[in-house]
Design a protein around this motif. Structure first.
Motif, PDB file in Angstrom:
ATOM      1  N   THR A   1       3.419   3.737   3.211  1.00  0.00           N
ATOM      2  CA  THR A   1       4.279   3.454   2.050  1.00  0.00           C
ATOM      3  C   THR A   1       4.004   4.438   0.921  1.00  0.00           C
ATOM      4  O   THR A   1       4.931   4.954   0.289  1.00  0.00           O
ATOM      5  CB  THR A   1       4.038   2.015   1.550  1.00  0.00           C
TER       6      THR A   1
ATOM      7  N   ASN B   1       6.836   7.076  -0.561  1.00  0.00           N
ATOM      8  CA  ASN B   1       7.184   7.122  -1.986  1.00  0.00           C
ATOM      9  C   ASN B   1       6.913   8.495  -2.585  1.00  0.00           C
ATOM     10  O   ASN B   1       7.690   9.002  -3.401  1.00  0.00           O
ATOM     11  CB  ASN B   1       6.401   6.056  -2.759  1.00  0.00           C
TER      12      ASN B   1
ATOM     13  N   LYS C   1       2.747   2.285  10.626  1.00  0.00           N
ATOM     14  CA  LYS C   1       2.348   1.357   9.572  1.00  0.00           C
ATOM     15  C   LYS C   1       0.821   1.250   9.583  1.00  0.00           C
ATOM     16  O   LYS C   1       0.241   0.642  10.471  1.00  0.00           O
ATOM     17  CB  LYS C   1       2.980  -0.016   9.790  1.00  0.00           C
TER      18      LYS C   1
END
Length: 257
Positions: free
Chosen positions: A122, A126, A142
């Motif tokens: 994540t 970003n 993940k």
């Protein structure tokens, strides 16, 4: 009596020889120190010159745009365009100062990582979105790690920025349970420079200074050391480079209360 004289001469002769040898060794040592000082002074002058150049360039640009805005009757569209240029260059100056401050704290061991659990994929997504660059491709599983989120963000930002700077082609970021890779197909690095480019202020081309000041990879190396891992580099001249680091210990690391 003759034997005493001979012994005296012999004794003093060897004593004088020993003193001469000591003086020679001391003279050699002083020459080596002098050479080191000359090298250090030369390096210091080069670094000061580079820092001066990197600060002077954006300041000159900012002053030029401000002077034009004040003295010329510009339409609103042109004013906004110039103000954006000013903003970009003040941001560049801020980044230069931040990098110098960060490397100083890291070298003096005054920065302690704040460990927390977070999703590395994540953070990477970003960050890549913030670059607004279609050339960056992310292949990430993940992955949850325990690390200093802000510092790992700096590591990824520096590695991706570095890849974008030296390659006009696609940049690939791979993340799995074992490692993080940033791969480019740029100009590559000579083998003799691979370890040296992780040193502070080191530049492959001495006069090719930019807003990193040769600090990016040095910062990466220090941050990764705080996380008990290290930066690895594989590169071939003219074919590109791969920068990567092991995250196995970060994936398995328990957060201490």
């Amino acid at each position: 009596m003759k034997n005493k004289i001979k012994n005296y001469i012999k004794k003093n002769f060897f004593k004088e020889c020993n003193e001469i040898e000591k003086l020679k060794r001391e003279n050699k040592r002083l020459k080596q120190i002098n050479e080191k000082l000359k090298t250090m002074n030369s390096f210091k002058d080069e670094v000061i010159s580079a820092i001066s150049h990197e600060f002077k360039n954006p300041i000159s640009i900012i002053n030029g745009y401000i002077e034009t805005i004040i003295e010329s009757n510009l339409d609103e569209k042109t004013k906004i365009k110039f103000l954006k240029k000013i903003y970009n260059n003040t941001t560049r100056l801020s980044e230069l100062i931040d990098r110098l401050y960060l490397i100083t704290k890291l070298e003096n061991k005054k920065l302690k990582p704040k460990f927390e659990k977070f999703r590395l994929d994540t953070v990477a997504k970003n960050l890549i979105d913030s670059f607004d660059e279609d050339r960056i491709k992310l292949n990430a599983k993940k992955i949850e790690i325990t690390a200093d989120k802000n510092l790992i963000d700096i590591v990824l930002r520096n590695l991706i920025s570095n890849a974008l700077k030296y390659s006009s082609k696609e940049i690939i970021v791979n993340i799995n349970e074992e490692k993080v890779e940033v791969i480019d197909k740029g100009k590559g690095i000579d083998e003799k420079h691979i370890e040296l480019i992780k040193e502070k202020f080191y530049r492959v081309a001495k006069n090719d200074w930019d807003n990193s000041l040769g600090l990016g990879l040095a910062i990466v190396e220090h941050i990764l050391q705080l996380h008990n891992t290290k930066l690895e580099i594989e590169s071939k001249k003219g074919k590109g480079s791969k920068f990567y680091f092991d995250i196995t210990s970060l994936v398995n690391k328990e957060l201490q209360q």
